[in-house]
Design an enzyme around this catalytic site. Structure first.
Site, PDB file in Angstrom:
ATOM      1  N   SER A 294       0.852  -1.186   0.000  1.00 19.68           N
ATOM      2  CA  SER A 294       0.000   0.000   0.000  1.00 19.68           C
ATOM      3  C   SER A 294       0.890   1.239   0.000  1.00 19.68           C
ATOM      4  CB  SER A 294      -0.923  -0.003   1.230  1.00 19.68           C
ATOM      5  OG  SER A 294      -0.169  -0.185   2.420  1.00 19.68           O
TER       6      SER A 294
ATOM      7  N   GLU B 166       1.259   5.581   1.204  1.00 17.79           N
ATOM      8  CA  GLU B 166       0.799   6.703   2.023  1.00 17.79           C
ATOM      9  C   GLU B 166       0.949   8.013   1.251  1.00 17.79           C
ATOM     10  OE1 GLU B 166       2.010   7.397   6.354  1.00 17.79           O
ATOM     11  OE2 GLU B 166       3.079   9.029   5.348  1.00 17.79           O
TER      12      GLU B 166
ATOM     13  N   ASP C 226       0.886  14.250  17.067  1.00 17.74           N
ATOM     14  CA  ASP C 226       1.780  15.158  17.781  1.00 17.74           C
ATOM     15  C   ASP C 226       1.010  16.370  18.270  1.00 17.74           C
ATOM     16  OD1 ASP C 226       4.038  13.559  17.202  1.00 17.74           O
ATOM     17  OD2 ASP C 226       4.141  14.450  15.196  1.00 17.74           O
TER      18      ASP C 226
ATOM     19  N   PHE D  97      13.971  13.430   8.709  1.00 22.87           N
ATOM     20  CA  PHE D  97      12.840  12.560   9.092  1.00 22.87           C
ATOM     21  C   PHE D  97      13.260  11.581  10.183  1.00 22.87           C
ATOM     22  CE2 PHE D  97      11.124  12.970   4.490  1.00 22.87           C
ATOM     23  CZ  PHE D  97      10.496  14.153   4.830  1.00 22.87           C
TER      24      PHE D  97
ATOM     25  N   HIS E 116       4.013  -1.067   3.546  1.00 23.85           N
ATOM     26  CA  HIS E 116       3.353   0.220   3.372  1.00 23.85           C
ATOM     27  C   HIS E 116       4.418   1.229   2.975  1.00 23.85           C
ATOM     28  CE1 HIS E 116       0.071   3.029   3.846  1.00 23.85           C
ATOM     29  NE2 HIS E 116       0.739   3.762   4.715  1.00 23.85           N
TER      30      HIS E 116
END
Length: 283
Positions: free
Chosen positions: A8, A10, A102, A212, A262
């Site tokens: 999949s 995102e 967050d 990141f 993912h």
């Protein structure tokens, strides 16, 4: 023969009309690969709520592939979350990614549902078994967790609360994923039923990747950091090296029986398409 895992992608909400159109085109290209679903992220405290809803609606109207919104509990009260759940039901959404989220800048207090486990419980209370709920997992420990064992116990509690599967933060050490999978099994989680989905981050930009990783506690192996630094501004070399690193990681995971992957697409067609095709996952 090793079976191929599901996969999949995102997406994250765009900020402009031009970005929105580009995202739709990216969806069209990646959708040709026949992924299991596309997820759409949700900003801190619901800060991208309207844009997330817009993208989810547009993608639902654009194809048959399942669309999976992220939903977070920090910054939203129960009434707002209830409204979202009802809206998603109306769109025919069957799967959600439930996250704590967050704290938005300047916000004090955790709200009515302070943790992801509370959100999972609330979704089950509100909607029963309507939604397939996926949660977050951290092979290298959540940066705010007290300990690794505490972090694993927290993930188990989310499964016990009603989560169907967990998607990991990205990682480049396959052993960290396998250790977490084994730890879940030892705690009574059947990972063939409650799957541990491997989160995969393609490498295309060294500075973005380091930012990141440092922000979410993901480890970049020393040899990868050193090699990326040596490449400097040579984007082609970075892309080719990055492809090789991630391809080898995915090959190892597939050999170890990973149920699903993912891909954190960064709203790009390449290198996600290249990886999926090279691994023999797409149609």
């Amino acid at each position: 023969m090793v079976s191929k895992p599901a996969f999949s992608f995102e997406f994250f909400p765009t900020k402009s009309e031009q970005g929105h159109e580009k995202l739709l085109n990216t969806f069209d290209e990646l959708n040709k690969l026949s992924p299991a679903y596309f997820s759409v992220t949700y900003g801190a405290g619901g800060s991208t709520r309207s844009r997330t809803l817009e993208i989810v609606q547009a993608l639902c109207n654009r194809g048959e592939t399942e669309i999976t919104p992220h939903i977070s509990c920090i910054g939203d009260d129960k009434d707002e979350i209830s409204e979202l759940l009802t809206h998603y039901k109306g769109l025919g959404i069957k799967r959600l990614v439930a996250l704590r989220g967050d704290l938005p800048s300047g916000q004090v207090g955790m709200g009515q549902l302070p943790f992801a486990v509370d959100l999972v419980k609330f979704i089950r209370e509100h909607s029963g078994d309507h939604f397939n709920i996926e949660v977050a997992a951290y092979p290298e420990m959540h940066p705010q967790a007290r300990s690794f064992l505490f972090d694993i116990d927290n993930l188990v509690s989310k499964f016990d609360a009603g989560a169907n599967a967990a998607i990991t933060q990205f990682f480049y050490n396959a052993d960290s994923y396998l250790y977490l999978r084994d730890a879940l099994e030892q705690r009574g989680i059947d990972t063939t039923e409650q799957q541990l989905v491997a989160g995969i981050m393609p490498i295309t930009n060294s500075s973005n990747l380091v930012r990141f990783a440092d922000g979410c506690g993901a480890d970049i192996p020393r040899y990868v950091r050193k090699q990326l630094a040596d490449f400097g501004d040579d984007r082609k070399a970075i892309r080719e090296f990055g492809f090789d690193v991630v391809y080898r990681l995915c090959e190892r995971l597939i050999a170890e029986g990973v149920p699903a992957m993912h891909f954190y697409s960064m709203n790009k067609v390449e290198p996600n398409k290249r990886l999926v095709e090279a691994l023999g996952l797409g149609t």
